[in-house]
Write a protein that holds these residues in place. Structure first.
Motif, PDB file in Angstrom:
ATOM      1  N   TYR A  98      27.622 -17.596 -13.088  1.00  0.00           N
ATOM      2  CA  TYR A  98      26.783 -18.375 -12.163  1.00  0.00           C
ATOM      3  C   TYR A  98      27.377 -18.486 -10.762  1.00  0.00           C
ATOM      4  CZ  TYR A  98      25.017 -19.669 -16.764  1.00  0.00           C
ATOM      5  OH  TYR A  98      24.525 -19.619 -18.042  1.00  0.00           O
TER       6      TYR A  98
ATOM      7  N   VAL B  65      26.978 -16.569 -21.046  1.00  0.00           N
ATOM      8  CA  VAL B  65      26.128 -17.568 -20.374  1.00  0.00           C
ATOM      9  C   VAL B  65      26.421 -19.004 -20.828  1.00  0.00           C
ATOM     10  CG1 VAL B  65      24.186 -16.003 -19.924  1.00  0.00           C
ATOM     11  CG2 VAL B  65      24.238 -17.295 -22.072  1.00  0.00           C
TER      12      VAL B  65
ATOM     13  N   GLU C 172      23.397 -24.414 -19.513  1.00  0.00           N
ATOM     14  CA  GLU C 172      22.562 -23.283 -19.956  1.00  0.00           C
ATOM     15  C   GLU C 172      21.747 -23.652 -21.192  1.00  0.00           C
ATOM     16  OE1 GLU C 172      21.064 -19.919 -22.021  1.00  0.00           O
ATOM     17  OE2 GLU C 172      22.713 -21.060 -22.864  1.00  0.00           O
TER      18      GLU C 172
ATOM     19  N   VAL D 248      20.149 -23.435 -13.500  1.00  0.00           N
ATOM     20  CA  VAL D 248      20.608 -22.247 -14.232  1.00  0.00           C
ATOM     21  C   VAL D 248      19.515 -21.185 -14.199  1.00  0.00           C
ATOM     22  CG1 VAL D 248      21.063 -21.373 -16.570  1.00  0.00           C
ATOM     23  CG2 VAL D 248      22.252 -23.413 -15.756  1.00  0.00           C
TER      24      VAL D 248
ATOM     25  N   SER E 154      18.967 -19.130 -20.333  1.00  0.00           N
ATOM     26  CA  SER E 154      18.975 -17.674 -20.182  1.00  0.00           C
ATOM     27  C   SER E 154      17.887 -17.008 -21.019  1.00  0.00           C
ATOM     28  CB  SER E 154      20.342 -17.119 -20.592  1.00  0.00           C
ATOM     29  OG  SER E 154      20.574 -17.366 -21.963  1.00  0.00           O
TER      30      SER E 154
END
Ligand code: ADP
Ligand code: MG
Length: 396
Positions: free
Chosen positions: A98, A120, A126, A133, A158
């Protein structure tokens, strides 16, 4: 086709940067991938994107990090190395997800490049699908591709996040998994024989109830069979049993009968006096389990009964081992059933972590039509639920 969402085939990827969520949650030992099934499963989509002129940025979780920063033993680097080894592609890796380093690496991605981001889940936000995010990950690409079937049932940053900001489509694995696991309910070639085993009725209730609706025959084995026996008034000794589910099990048997779904329960069992690697088995009929014995596997008469039903099937769905297959002396029932499925002239679909492990243990994986890569996600589909990761994709 049961899949109603756009895939990478339906969108122009040439010259685009694609941020793609894969399931590289692979087992590691000493920094090396010990089972590369999940990496292999993602390759067709990666290959397609690369060959069609996209720059590919891959992201995944691995294991269960605390979420407070990098944990070197849960790095995705070994998965990136495995991808390079399997494809021969030059796969780049950036040890950031990130931050500025990741952003710069993504901005440098050219058509044909492949870049893997760090785990992630090194950031707690996340998992909660934090909008920051989602926005960050979406900023890395022009298109979002979801191919992580194994996490498609989780509404995490994600998995679903980038779809809010950029066009989102499915990869080939996600498409094939969803299509396969839903079309067996929509239009199974009959007879459709479902096999459910494993430990508990409670964890498979939705699966059982949905299968009763569509299967012609439902075979029940494994530890959950004993709760069904109790509902029929048998005693089960010290076998695995769920008091609170006896009534529901009985209702299910009645419902199956009303629906014309034939239920096959074990007629004999391999029982023993304690749960352990050194336990010795003996065979008893299902209505004669002694008070001090526990059922560990299906018996030989049951193996024959189940095998016969499977031999006549045109479609088989299987989830859950028939016994405690982790101990060799109680793996026989699961193995016989696995061989019956392998030898049957049917479309065979296997779901569930332990069932897949059992089939691999017997070396029968390539005899099955489809082995699902997702545990929880495949069960949710079989329960008839929609997957959040699929819901957010563009409609076809
Ligand atoms: P899957 O991962 O394929 O969905 P489950 O997790 O539901 O399967 O169940 C697998 C577990 O069920 C195995 O660990 C196996 O040992 C256990 N099991 C199967 N039969 C029995 C039994 N008779 N008694 C106790 N446990 C059992
Ligand atoms: Mg399991």
């Amino acid at each position: 086709m049961a899949f109603t969402k756009k895939t990478v085939r339906d969108i122009d990827v040439e010259g685009k940067r694609v941020i793609m969520r894969v399931d590289f949650n692979v087992p590691l030992k000493d920094g090396v991938v010990t089972d590369d099934t999940r990496v292999r499963a993602a390759i067709p989509t990666i290959e397609y994107l690369k060959e069609n002129g996209a720059g590919v940025i891959l992201m995944s979780h691995l294991g269960r990090p605390k979420g407070d920063g990098p944990e070197p033993e849960l790095s995705l680097k070994p998965a990136a190395d495995k991808l390079a080894e399997l494809t021969g592609y030059d796969v780049k890796f950036v040890a950031d997800t990130y931050g500025d380093e990741a952003a710069a690496a993504c901005a440098a991605v050219q058509p044909g490049d492949i870049l893997v981001l760090e785990n992630v889940r090194f950031l707690k936000a996340e998992k909660k699908n934090d909008p920051e995010v989602a926005k960050k990950l979406a900023s890395y690409g022009d298109i979002f591709v979801l191919d992580a079937f194994g996490t498609a049932h989780r509404a995490q940053g994600s998995v679903v996040g980038p779809a809010e900001f950029i066009p989102a489509v499915a990869g080939f694995l996600l498409e094939k998994e969803v299509d396969t696991l839903t079309s067996i309910f929509a239009e199974p070639e009959r007879p459709f024989v479902a096999i459910v085993g494993g430990s508990k009725v409670s964890s498979k209730i939705g699966v059982l109830e949905n299968l009763i609706e569509s299967a012609d025959t439902l075979i029940i084995g494994g530890g959950m069979a004993y709760t069904f026996f109790l509902s029929k008034g048998y005693t089960v000794g010290t076998s695995l049993q769920e008091e609170d589910w006896i009534e529901r099990a009985g209702e299910m048997l009645a419902k199956a009968e009303a629906k014309g779904c034939k239920i096959l329960l074990p007629i004999d069992n391999v029982v023993t006096d304690h749960f352990g690697e050194d336990a010795v088995g003996e065979v008893v009929d299902s209505d004669k389990i002694p008070d001090n014995r526990m059922g560990m596997d299906i018996g030989p008469k049951t193996e024959a009964l189940f095998s016969e039903a499977i031999a006549g099937a045109k479609t088989v769905f299987w989830n859950g081992p028939m016994g405690v297959f982790e101990f060799d002396q109680f793996a026989h029932g699961t193995e016989v059933v696995a061989r019956a499925v392998a030898d049957s002239d049917c479309t065979s679909i296997i779901g569930g972590g332990d069932s897949v492990a059992a089939i691999n243990k017997f070396g029968l994986a390539d005899k099955m039509s489809w082995i699902s890569t997702g545990g929880g996600a495949s069960m949710e589909l079989v329960e008839g639920k929609a997957l959040p990761g699929v819901e957010v994709l563009l409609d076809a």
